[in-house]
Enzyme design. Structure first.
Site, short mmCIF file in Angstrom:
data_model
loop_
_atom_site.label_atom_id
_atom_site.label_comp_id
_atom_site.label_asym_id
_atom_site.label_seq_id
_atom_site.Cartn_x
_atom_site.Cartn_y
_atom_site.Cartn_z
CB SER A 148 1.09 -6.48 4.44
OG SER A 148 0.47 -7.74 4.27
CD GLN A 156 -2.25 1.35 2.89
OE1 GLN A 156 -3.45 1.19 2.97
NE2 GLN A 156 -1.49 1.57 3.96
CE1 TYR A 159 0.30 5.89 17.84
CE2 TYR A 159 2.14 6.93 16.71
CZ TYR A 159 1.53 6.50 17.87
OH TYR A 159 2.18 6.66 19.07
#
Length: 329
Positions: free
Chosen positions: A83, A13, A176
């Site tokens: 991931s 991503q 985060y």
């Protein structure tokens, strides 16, 4: 002169959004991709034709040294990592080698070749783990609670040591939770967005969820890669906590996603205690003031906008048949 940027984890991503950002800024973008990850290049979509791919085993010291020597990048973004955090329990040593090993080998390659490359290490809020204080900033102690977080912490300190001992321009972003329509469905944000879209289209009826009270600091991945880039443009390399500074519960997540398509979430959620995570923590929330002051960075996409963006993307995918809906339960 056109800058060259190397990216590990380019098929993930963050790799996608970072590639898009760098290409728009005129960079030559090169992805370091292991042979077994070649099929994942399809995740880059049309960007696959705009970036270069250098096939290399990230566990091979010599191969990485050769890549750095040949490509001579101005910037390296080390995003290589599994991931999905819970999977690190299944292969803690492999996780350590992928995260810490890759960081160490790349930093050593930059040092040995003698380049002035600027190096970004993708650190994680998971390193804070079992926190005593909220929100967390760059001075908060690390207390990791899983193999992924421990490996990220090791890589983080390896980066710091190379900066202190060898004078490398090396920094890290302690990021985060950051989400997007590119998240796989095992992530709660994408699980929820796909469910909301599936239910809206009448393809399924309910969604099973675990702890609705769990809280996270969720932001948009496209905003966070901007922070990565900014860290390599300043004069001094430092660590930065990157997050929204706002906690939202899973209940709020579900409500926002379903509301974006006019659904009442309470009519569709089924609680399932088997989905509860053992290492759940509730107060991982960023204090991003340093990034705001030093980098001029602030998140642009709100929590509600993020969920609407994800649900709309899943609606389009389902309508086109690009993805399968959640099964009926």
């Amino acid at each position: 002169m056109i800058k060259t940027a190397l990216i590990t984890g380019i098929t993930g991503q963050d790799g996608y959004y970072l590639s898009h950002l760098l290409l728009n800024r005129g960079y030559r973008v090169v992805g370091l991709v292991p042979p077994h990850r070649q099929p994942n290049l399809t995740k880059l979509g049309t960007l696959a034709n705009q970036v270069e791919i250098f096939t290399v085993d990230l566990r091979d010291n010599t191969a990485l040294l050769t890549a750095v020597e040949q490509l001579r990048p101005q910037e390296i973004y080390n995003l290589a990592a599994p991931s999905f955090v819970p999977d690190s329990w299944n292969d803690p040593l492999g996780t350590l080698d992928l995260i810490t090993g890759t960081a160490t080998r790349l930093l050593e390659a930059v040092r040995q070749v003698g380049l002035s490359t600027r190096f970004y290490q993708a650190s994680s809020s998971e390193m804070f783990g079992d926190v005593f204080i909220s929100p967390q900033d760059e001075e908060t102690a690390f207390r990791p609670k899983n193999p992924y977080a421990a490996a990220k912490m090791h890589a983080h300190w390896t980066m710091v040591h190379h900066r202190q001992r060898y004078g490398l321009f090396a920094c890290s972003g302690i990021l985060y939770n950051h989400e997007s329509p590119l998240r796989p469905p095992q992530f709660v944000t994408r699980k929820v967005s796909l469910a909301a879209a599936s239910i809206k289209l009448g393809l399924t009826d309910t969604l099973e969820m675990g702890n609705l009270d769990a809280k996270r600091d969720w932001g948009f991945a496209g905003d966070y890669v901007e922070a990565m880039w900014l860290m390599l443009q300043v004069d001094e390399p430092e660590e930065y906590v990157i997050g929204t500074g706002k906690l939202h519960s899973v209940r709020e997540l579900v409500a926002a996603a379903f509301e974006s398509v006019g659904l009442d979430w309470t009519q569709h959620i089924v609680l399932n205690t088997s989905l509860l995570r053992q290492d759940e923590h509730f107060e991982l929330v960023a204090n991003p003031n340093k990034a705001k002051i030093n980098l001029g960075w602030e998140p642009q996409v709100s929590f509600e906008e993020l969920l609407e963006k994800m649900v709309k993307a899943d609606l389009e995918r389902l309508k086109s048949g690009a993805i399968a809906p959640l099964p009926r339960v």
